[in-house]
Structures are given as structure tokens and as C-alpha cells.
Write a protein that holds these residues in place. Structure first.
Motif, PDB file in Angstrom:
ATOM      1  N   TRP A  97       0.838  -1.210   0.000  1.00  0.00           N
ATOM      2  CA  TRP A  97       0.000   0.000   0.000  1.00  0.00           C
ATOM      3  C   TRP A  97       0.877   1.267   0.000  1.00  0.00           C
ATOM      4  O   TRP A  97       0.598   2.220  -0.718  1.00  0.00           O
ATOM      5  N   TYR A 100       2.272   1.604  -3.376  1.00  0.00           N
ATOM      6  CA  TYR A 100       1.198   2.064  -4.264  1.00  0.00           C
ATOM      7  C   TYR A 100       1.033   3.577  -4.170  1.00  0.00           C
ATOM      8  O   TYR A 100       0.914   4.272  -5.183  1.00  0.00           O
ATOM      9  N   LEU A 110      -0.488  -1.463  -8.267  1.00  0.00           N
ATOM     10  CA  LEU A 110      -1.846  -2.002  -8.174  1.00  0.00           C
ATOM     11  C   LEU A 110      -1.853  -3.512  -8.391  1.00  0.00           C
ATOM     12  O   LEU A 110      -2.593  -4.245  -7.730  1.00  0.00           O
ATOM     13  N   LEU A 111      -0.997  -3.980  -9.293  1.00  0.00           N
ATOM     14  CA  LEU A 111      -0.890  -5.416  -9.566  1.00  0.00           C
ATOM     15  C   LEU A 111      -0.383  -6.168  -8.329  1.00  0.00           C
ATOM     16  O   LEU A 111      -0.894  -7.236  -7.995  1.00  0.00           O
ATOM     17  N   LEU A 113      -0.696  -5.226  -5.189  1.00  0.00           N
ATOM     18  CA  LEU A 113      -1.796  -5.224  -4.214  1.00  0.00           C
ATOM     19  C   LEU A 113      -2.836  -6.293  -4.547  1.00  0.00           C
ATOM     20  O   LEU A 113      -3.341  -6.985  -3.667  1.00  0.00           O
ATOM     21  N   SER A 114      -3.133  -6.429  -5.832  1.00  0.00           N
ATOM     22  CA  SER A 114      -4.126  -7.412  -6.269  1.00  0.00           C
ATOM     23  C   SER A 114      -3.662  -8.833  -5.971  1.00  0.00           C
ATOM     24  O   SER A 114      -4.446  -9.674  -5.522  1.00  0.00           O
ATOM     25  N   CYS A 117      -3.978  -9.509  -2.287  1.00  0.00           N
ATOM     26  CA  CYS A 117      -5.393  -9.719  -1.935  1.00  0.00           C
ATOM     27  C   CYS A 117      -5.860 -11.117  -2.336  1.00  0.00           C
ATOM     28  O   CYS A 117      -6.592 -11.771  -1.590  1.00  0.00           O
ATOM     29  N   CYS A 118      -5.442 -11.586  -3.502  1.00  0.00           N
ATOM     30  CA  CYS A 118      -5.805 -12.936  -3.962  1.00  0.00           C
ATOM     31  C   CYS A 118      -5.214 -14.006  -3.053  1.00  0.00           C
ATOM     32  O   CYS A 118      -5.891 -14.971  -2.683  1.00  0.00           O
TER      33      CYS A 118
END
Length: 226
Positions: A97, A100, A110-111, A113-114, A117-118
Motif C-alpha cells: 500500500w 502504491y 496495483l498489480l 496489491l491485487s 489480496c488474492c
């Protein structure tokens, strides 16, 4: 006898289950106070509620503490793994974060972070199944983790339903925190119905694996004796 006052009536049976659930929730709070016992208490809770779903539960005190003692070591190891994994993911998310924000919200940040999250979704989804699996099946830790992953990813509609169930539990705790243990008990109880349905799909396969595992242990003991 009038059906309404029949103790075998489904309505009174359900009320009895709710009463047991409240007692179980209070017992869960008391036994979770040392913190390191939380894994074992969650497992014991699931053991009782899954048996409730199948109408094979015993008394609250006996059922809870029998499962607590039986699963204590493995459940405590799982709880340790969950805590370490959670801390690792939280740190990763915080660092990602900050990255980011420092990179003006770029695509690369952003990738990252994604991806985190996954991974977090998969990690916590597995633990929706790990403790219930331990409550019912006496598997080694490695097998518990692998089966929980297979079940979580192979039954995504149920997994998402469990996320919703625990999300509603969190909302209930936020607005009525004084009875947080009741919300947690309800979440475990409702989750048990969905988990029981998933376990039924795999019962034949799991039972076969349990039998093979028991045979291996028996052979090892026989070899030690010889």
C-alpha cells in the motif's frame, strides 16, 4: 400428546440446539482467554456443531472438552500457522500500500496489491475448512492443509457463502459487541451446515484415506514390536 408440546418436535429440537449454542459460546470464551488455545477451542466448537447438524451431538461439556483434548496439539499448530501467515500478509499489504501511494497509484503497484489480496483470500478461505476438517478427521497437518485448499477452491460458491456469513458476523459484533461470542457461535453453527454438505461429497474418499492411514500406523507398530 399435542405435537407442539412433544419434546421430539423439530421446533423444540431447534430451540434446544440454540440453547446448547449459547452455552457452547460461553464455554468458548472462557477457554479462549489464554489466546494460544483459540485453535483448539474453534476445533472443539466445530466438532460439536457439525455433530449437531447430523443430530449426533453429545452433552455440551463432554462433547466440547473431548474434542478439545483430542485435537489440542494439531489445532494449536494450525493456530500458530494462521497467526504467522496473517502477520506476514498484513505486513505485505501495508508495504504494498505504501509502495502504491509512493508511485502515484501506478499499474505495477496495483498489480502487487491485487496479488496480495488474492493470496489473502485463498489463505483465509482454507482456514474456513481446516479447523472443521480437524474436528471430524484425524489427518496429519500437511493433509489437513492440502485438503482444506482443495475444498476451498473446489467449492467456491460455499466458500464465498462462508465469507458472507463471517462478514455478517463481523457486522453484528461491531453493532452489538457485548454479545460478540453469540455472533461467533451463530457463524460457526450456520457455517457447519454448509461444511457438512461439502464433507458429504468427500466422505468416501476421506474415509478410504483414513483407513489406509490407520493400516500404515498399525504396520509401523507391528514392525516396532518385531
Amino acid at each position: 400428546m399435542i405435537p407442539l408440546f412433544n419434546p421430539e418436535n423439530k421446533f423444540w429440537s431447534f430451540i434446544g440446539k440454540l440453547a446448547d449454542l449459547v452455552c457452547l459460546s460461553l464455554l468458548w470464551v472462557c477457554t479462549s482467554l489464554p489466546v494460544f488455545t483459540i485453535g483448539a477451542t474453534i476445533t472443539a466448537f466445530y466438532n460439536f456443531t457439525i455433530h449437531q447438524v447430523n443430530d449426533t451431538e453429545s452433552t455440551v461439556w463432554h462433547g466440547f472438552f473431548t474434542a478439545f483434548r483430542k485435537c489440542f496439539k494439531k489445532a494449536t499448530c494450525l493456530w500458530g500457522i494462521q497467526l504467522i501467515g496473517t502477520a506476514f500478509l498484513v505486513c505485505d499489504f501495508w508495504l504494498a500500500w505504501q509502495y502504491y501511494l509512493s508511485h502515484n497509484e501506478g499499474f505495477g503497484a496495483l498489480l502487487i496489491l491485487s496479488v496480495i489480496c488474492c493470496v489473502s483470500f485463498i489463505f483465509f478461505s482454507c482456514f474456513f475448512y481446516t479447523y472443521p476438517l480437524l474436528a471430524i478427521f484425524d489427518f496429519p497437518l500437511k493433509k489437513l492443509l492440502s485438503h482444506s485448499f482443495i475444498m476451498a477452491m473446489g467449492n467456491l460458491p460455499v466458500t464465498i457463502t462462508l465469507w458472507v456469513c463471517w462478514g455478517l458476523c463481523s457486522v453484528g459484533i461491531y453493532y452489538l459487541s457485548g454479545v460478540f461470542f453469540v455472533w461467533i457461535g451463530l457463524a460457526i453453527f450456520i457455517s457447519s451446515y454448509f461444511l457438512f454438505g461439502v464433507f458429504k461429497k468427500y466422505t468416501g474418499e476421506l474415509t478410504e484415506e483414513q483407513t489406509l492411514h490407520a493400516r500404515r500406523k498399525k504396520r509401523c507398530k507391528e514392525q516396532e514390536v518385531i
